[in-house]
Design a protein around this motif. Sequence first.
Motif, PDB file in Angstrom:
ATOM      1  N   LYS A  73       0.687  -0.689   0.262  1.00  0.00           N
ATOM      2  CA  LYS A  73       0.236  -0.067  -0.137  1.00  0.00           C
ATOM      3  C   LYS A  73       0.780   0.820   0.468  1.00  0.00           C
ATOM      4  O   LYS A  73       1.617   1.709  -1.220  1.00  0.00           O
ATOM      5  CB  LYS A  73      -0.390  -0.374   0.867  1.00  0.00           C
ATOM      6  CG  LYS A  73      -1.684  -1.616   0.828  1.00  0.00           C
ATOM      7  CD  LYS A  73      -2.473  -0.746   2.599  1.00  0.00           C
ATOM      8  CE  LYS A  73      -3.415  -2.828   2.515  1.00  0.00           C
ATOM      9  NZ  LYS A  73      -2.615  -3.890   2.881  1.00  0.00           N
TER      10      LYS A  73
ATOM     11  N   PRO B 238      19.238 -17.506  10.905  1.00  0.00           N
ATOM     12  CA  PRO B 238      18.035 -18.036  10.683  1.00  0.00           C
ATOM     13  C   PRO B 238      18.367 -19.439  11.188  1.00  0.00           C
ATOM     14  O   PRO B 238      19.764 -19.566  10.774  1.00  0.00           O
ATOM     15  CB  PRO B 238      17.935 -18.560   9.229  1.00  0.00           C
ATOM     16  CG  PRO B 238      18.768 -17.212   8.428  1.00  0.00           C
ATOM     17  CD  PRO B 238      19.893 -16.819   9.678  1.00  0.00           C
TER      18      PRO B 238
ATOM     19  N   ALA C 109       5.577 -17.214   6.293  1.00  0.00           N
ATOM     20  CA  ALA C 109       5.286 -17.568   5.100  1.00  0.00           C
ATOM     21  C   ALA C 109       6.397 -16.997   4.287  1.00  0.00           C
ATOM     22  O   ALA C 109       7.064 -16.107   4.484  1.00  0.00           O
ATOM     23  CB  ALA C 109       4.729 -17.728   4.789  1.00  0.00           C
TER      24      ALA C 109
ATOM     25  N   ARG D 266       6.973  -9.716  -0.451  1.00  0.00           N
ATOM     26  CA  ARG D 266       6.733 -10.609   1.077  1.00  0.00           C
ATOM     27  C   ARG D 266       7.645  -9.924   2.345  1.00  0.00           C
ATOM     28  O   ARG D 266       7.104  -9.009   2.985  1.00  0.00           O
ATOM     29  CB  ARG D 266       7.148 -11.961   1.366  1.00  0.00           C
ATOM     30  CG  ARG D 266       7.034 -12.943   1.983  1.00  0.00           C
ATOM     31  CD  ARG D 266       5.296 -12.913   2.828  1.00  0.00           C
ATOM     32  NE  ARG D 266       5.325 -13.322   3.751  1.00  0.00           N
ATOM     33  CZ  ARG D 266       3.958 -13.314   4.000  1.00  0.00           C
ATOM     34  NH1 ARG D 266       2.904 -13.839   2.903  1.00  0.00           N
ATOM     35  NH2 ARG D 266       3.962 -13.681   5.553  1.00  0.00           N
TER      36      ARG D 266
ATOM     37  N   LEU E  33      -3.211  -9.308  -2.722  1.00  0.00           N
ATOM     38  CA  LEU E  33      -2.096  -9.078  -2.671  1.00  0.00           C
ATOM     39  C   LEU E  33      -1.881  -8.725  -4.299  1.00  0.00           C
ATOM     40  O   LEU E  33      -2.385  -7.539  -4.607  1.00  0.00           O
ATOM     41  CB  LEU E  33      -1.097 -10.113  -2.399  1.00  0.00           C
ATOM     42  CG  LEU E  33       0.522  -9.662  -2.313  1.00  0.00           C
ATOM     43  CD1 LEU E  33       0.541  -7.990  -1.569  1.00  0.00           C
ATOM     44  CD2 LEU E  33       1.097 -10.753  -2.324  1.00  0.00           C
TER      45      LEU E  33
ATOM     46  N   SER F 298      -4.717  -9.558  11.681  1.00  0.00           N
ATOM     47  CA  SER F 298      -5.427 -10.359  12.990  1.00  0.00           C
ATOM     48  C   SER F 298      -5.328 -11.567  13.502  1.00  0.00           C
ATOM     49  O   SER F 298      -5.319 -11.649  14.876  1.00  0.00           O
ATOM     50  CB  SER F 298      -6.467  -9.647  12.631  1.00  0.00           C
ATOM     51  OG  SER F 298      -7.657 -10.535  11.312  1.00  0.00           O
TER      52      SER F 298
ATOM     53  N   TRP G 257      -8.592  -6.266   6.347  1.00  0.00           N
ATOM     54  CA  TRP G 257      -8.419  -4.979   5.409  1.00  0.00           C
ATOM     55  C   TRP G 257      -7.736  -4.971   4.090  1.00  0.00           C
ATOM     56  O   TRP G 257      -6.572  -5.958   4.115  1.00  0.00           O
ATOM     57  CB  TRP G 257      -8.342  -3.788   6.191  1.00  0.00           C
ATOM     58  CG  TRP G 257      -6.652  -3.635   6.515  1.00  0.00           C
ATOM     59  CD1 TRP G 257      -5.477  -2.787   6.008  1.00  0.00           C
ATOM     60  CD2 TRP G 257      -5.910  -4.162   7.526  1.00  0.00           C
ATOM     61  NE1 TRP G 257      -5.004  -2.574   6.483  1.00  0.00           N
ATOM     62  CE2 TRP G 257      -5.007  -3.449   7.143  1.00  0.00           C
ATOM     63  CE3 TRP G 257      -6.485  -5.144   8.248  1.00  0.00           C
ATOM     64  CZ2 TRP G 257      -3.632  -3.968   7.628  1.00  0.00           C
ATOM     65  CZ3 TRP G 257      -5.107  -5.727   9.483  1.00  0.00           C
ATOM     66  CH2 TRP G 257      -3.315  -4.966   8.581  1.00  0.00           C
TER      67      TRP G 257
HETATM   68  C1  LIG Z   1       2.458  -7.369   0.862  1.00  0.00           C
HETATM   69  C2  LIG Z   1       1.552  -7.794   2.056  1.00  0.00           C
HETATM   70  C3  LIG Z   1       0.343  -7.212   2.556  1.00  0.00           C
HETATM   71  C4  LIG Z   1      -0.338  -7.627   3.662  1.00  0.00           C
HETATM   72  N1  LIG Z   1      -1.551  -6.739   4.149  1.00  0.00           N
HETATM   73  C5  LIG Z   1      -2.341  -7.118   5.028  1.00  0.00           C
HETATM   74  C6  LIG Z   1      -3.429  -6.280   4.411  1.00  0.00           C
HETATM   75  O1  LIG Z   1      -3.670  -5.696   4.343  1.00  0.00           O
HETATM   76  N2  LIG Z   1      -4.967  -6.785   5.691  1.00  0.00           N
HETATM   77  C7  LIG Z   1      -4.053  -8.161   6.899  1.00  0.00           C
HETATM   78  O2  LIG Z   1      -4.983  -8.564   7.634  1.00  0.00           O
HETATM   79  N3  LIG Z   1      -3.238  -8.943   6.400  1.00  0.00           N
HETATM   80  C8  LIG Z   1      -1.966  -8.633   5.363  1.00  0.00           C
HETATM   81  N4  LIG Z   1      -0.894  -8.952   4.685  1.00  0.00           N
HETATM   82  C9  LIG Z   1      -0.669 -10.623   5.292  1.00  0.00           C
HETATM   83  C10 LIG Z   1       0.087 -10.062   6.710  1.00  0.00           C
HETATM   84  O3  LIG Z   1       1.070  -9.123   7.020  1.00  0.00           O
HETATM   85  C11 LIG Z   1       0.609 -11.643   7.816  1.00  0.00           C
HETATM   86  O4  LIG Z   1      -0.964 -12.273   8.279  1.00  0.00           O
HETATM   87  C12 LIG Z   1       1.947 -10.957   9.124  1.00  0.00           C
HETATM   88  O5  LIG Z   1       2.676 -10.406   8.034  1.00  0.00           O
HETATM   89  C13 LIG Z   1       1.888 -12.310   9.577  1.00  0.00           C
HETATM   90  O6  LIG Z   1       2.903 -12.345  10.429  1.00  0.00           O
HETATM   91  P1  LIG Z   1       4.219 -13.467  11.153  1.00  0.00           P
HETATM   92  O7  LIG Z   1       4.811 -13.029  12.539  1.00  0.00           O
HETATM   93  O8  LIG Z   1       3.291 -14.791  11.372  1.00  0.00           O
HETATM   94  O9  LIG Z   1       4.987 -14.006   9.834  1.00  0.00           O
HETATM   95  P2  LIG Z   1       5.915 -12.582   8.948  1.00  0.00           P
HETATM   96  O10 LIG Z   1       5.359 -11.380   8.807  1.00  0.00           O
HETATM   97  O11 LIG Z   1       5.929 -13.372   7.889  1.00  0.00           O
HETATM   98  O12 LIG Z   1       7.421 -12.700   9.357  1.00  0.00           O
HETATM   99  C14 LIG Z   1       8.011 -14.059   9.667  1.00  0.00           C
HETATM  100  C15 LIG Z   1       8.674 -13.854   9.798  1.00  0.00           C
HETATM  101  O13 LIG Z   1       9.537 -15.221  10.158  1.00  0.00           O
HETATM  102  C16 LIG Z   1      11.115 -15.290   9.750  1.00  0.00           C
HETATM  103  N5  LIG Z   1      12.106 -16.589   9.749  1.00  0.00           N
HETATM  104  C17 LIG Z   1      11.322 -17.156   8.411  1.00  0.00           C
HETATM  105  N6  LIG Z   1      12.186 -18.418   8.313  1.00  0.00           N
HETATM  106  C18 LIG Z   1      12.787 -17.953   9.900  1.00  0.00           C
HETATM  107  C19 LIG Z   1      13.752 -18.651  10.538  1.00  0.00           C
HETATM  108  N7  LIG Z   1      14.489 -20.484   9.573  1.00  0.00           N
HETATM  109  N8  LIG Z   1      14.818 -18.155  10.868  1.00  0.00           N
HETATM  110  C20 LIG Z   1      13.706 -17.101  11.665  1.00  0.00           C
HETATM  111  N9  LIG Z   1      13.109 -16.783  11.762  1.00  0.00           N
HETATM  112  C21 LIG Z   1      12.649 -17.106  10.326  1.00  0.00           C
HETATM  113  C22 LIG Z   1      11.280 -14.070   8.107  1.00  0.00           C
HETATM  114  O14 LIG Z   1      12.156 -13.967   8.398  1.00  0.00           O
HETATM  115  C23 LIG Z   1       9.789 -13.094   9.051  1.00  0.00           C
HETATM  116  O15 LIG Z   1      10.784 -12.075   9.175  1.00  0.00           O
HETATM  117  C24 LIG Z   1       0.129  -8.732   4.438  1.00  0.00           C
HETATM  118  C25 LIG Z   1       1.048  -9.845   3.449  1.00  0.00           C
HETATM  119  C26 LIG Z   1       1.847  -8.929   3.198  1.00  0.00           C
HETATM  120  C27 LIG Z   1       3.135 -10.126   2.733  1.00  0.00           C
END
Ligand SMILES: Cc1cc2nc3c(=O)[nH]c(=O)nc-3n(C[C@H](O)[C@H](O)[C@H](O)COP(=O)(O)OP(=O)(O)OC[C@H]3O[C@@H](n4cnc5c(N)ncnc54)[C@H](O)[C@@H]3O)c2cc1C
Length: 382
Positions: A49, A76, A106, A123, A149, A287, A315
């Motif tokens: 965005k 990692p 992911a 991502r 996306l 969320s 959203w």
């Molecule tokens: C471009 C984009 C736009 C989005 N827009 C929306 C939106 O408008 N509304 C909404 O509800 N959701 C949206 N989402 C989804 C939302 O951002 C995700 O649901 C959220 O980021 C999930 O958080 P997470 O911490 O589970 O995973 P992630 O944000 O994927 O973070 C996981 C972290 O773990 C790290 N990792 C991976 N493997 C390893 C490893 N082996 N060792 C250590 N670290 C590791 C990764 O590098 C990353 O930093 C969007 C996602 C993207 C990519």
Amino acid sequence: MTPRAVLIVGESLAGTSAARELRALGHTGPVTIIGAEPHGAYSRPPLSKSVLKDPGADGTLGQDLDGLGIDIVRSPAIGADTSRCTVTTADGGVFGYDALIIATGAEARRLAAPGLRGELVLRTLDDARLLRSRLRTAASAIVVGAGFLGMEVASACAARDIAVTVVDVERPLERILGGYLSAALTARAEAYGIRCLRTSGFATLTGDPVHGVSLRDGTGLTADLVVTCAGETPCTHWLAGTGLADDLGVGIDGICATGVPGVFAAGDVTYRRADGSGPDRRAPFWSNALAQAKVAAASALGLAPAGAPYDDYFWTEIAGLALKVVGPLPLTGEPATLEGSVENGRALLTWNHPDGSSTVVAYGIRKPVTALRTLAKTALTQ
Ligand SMILES: Cc1cc2nc3c(=O)[nH]c(=O)nc-3n(C[C@H](O)[C@H](O)[C@H](O)COP(=O)(O)OP(=O)(O)OC[C@H]3O[C@@H](n4cnc5c(N)ncnc54)[C@H](O)[C@@H]3O)c2cc1C
């Protein structure tokens, strides 16, 4: 409270929120986060965005943990041993834990054959910066995938007067938002300058570097840039051999437990294991990651979680229109209109489901999420 050592793998929304929740719950013991990205923790929703529009947005994404006494390791995780209760990192570190929270999220699913150059995905912050710089000079773009996306990326292209085509076997967002909203959003997107092309089979990328797609009917499309927005793959490589992960990710139950004692998971790396109320289900939204982080933190401390591990809210922003959705998905059939009209670009809509639940959608209309939540709870009685 016993000062247990909690190890969190993944430094993003789920990981940092779990760490914050551990402290909020009064945990004074050691908390370590293992992260993989040099930028540290940042918020991803703005990447498709504001960040694609404005380099100034890069500096507003941080999710810092200052003052909470959390140890952060940036290397990692490459392996886990659940019988020894250890995680190994790429730089040779070995970290023990009393409780482990898996929050590795992911990565973008790629369609290009290995070795093929030039496929763009979105991502990470680095992906967003690369795409933003390519948008500056592109005259045409193809986006593969008409989900949230894909439609957000296409909107960023159209806002820069880039001729953009979105290709997908399904109508934009239809699988999740249903035919009614899909039709309304497709019409809006087309009017905004986005060409939505429904294909009879999956597109394959062409060129090296990638510069187009080939469709099942033999049609070839080319463009200055091709962005794949075809879903995500849970980051579970480092869990190989533990039995914790399968193709859908890490299965969790209602308290974010994985089935392996002392191991919990939250966020986009997870899926909800089938229970009486439904099948295995991934729900990779912001969320949900936040809700699961709180539940996983409580469970890691042996406490009863205060909330549910799912929060039906998300959203998006498509073709200049902000959409907020509260309630169960997917949507089917026609909604009741509580305010405004979709034709005029401002409406408050509700779908009442057979099980008694409701979904409320703010379509181009400003409404606080709390108000939408209240409405979703009362919509059936309106
Ligand atoms: C471009 C984009 C736009 C989005 N827009 C929306 C939106 O408008 N509304 C909404 O509800 N959701 C949206 N989402 C989804 C939302 O951002 C995700 O649901 C959220 O980021 C999930 O958080 P997470 O911490 O589970 O995973 P992630 O944000 O994927 O973070 C996981 C972290 O773990 C790290 N990792 C991976 N493997 C390893 C490893 N082996 N060792 C250590 N670290 C590791 C990764 O590098 C990353 O930093 C969007 C996602 C993207 C990519």
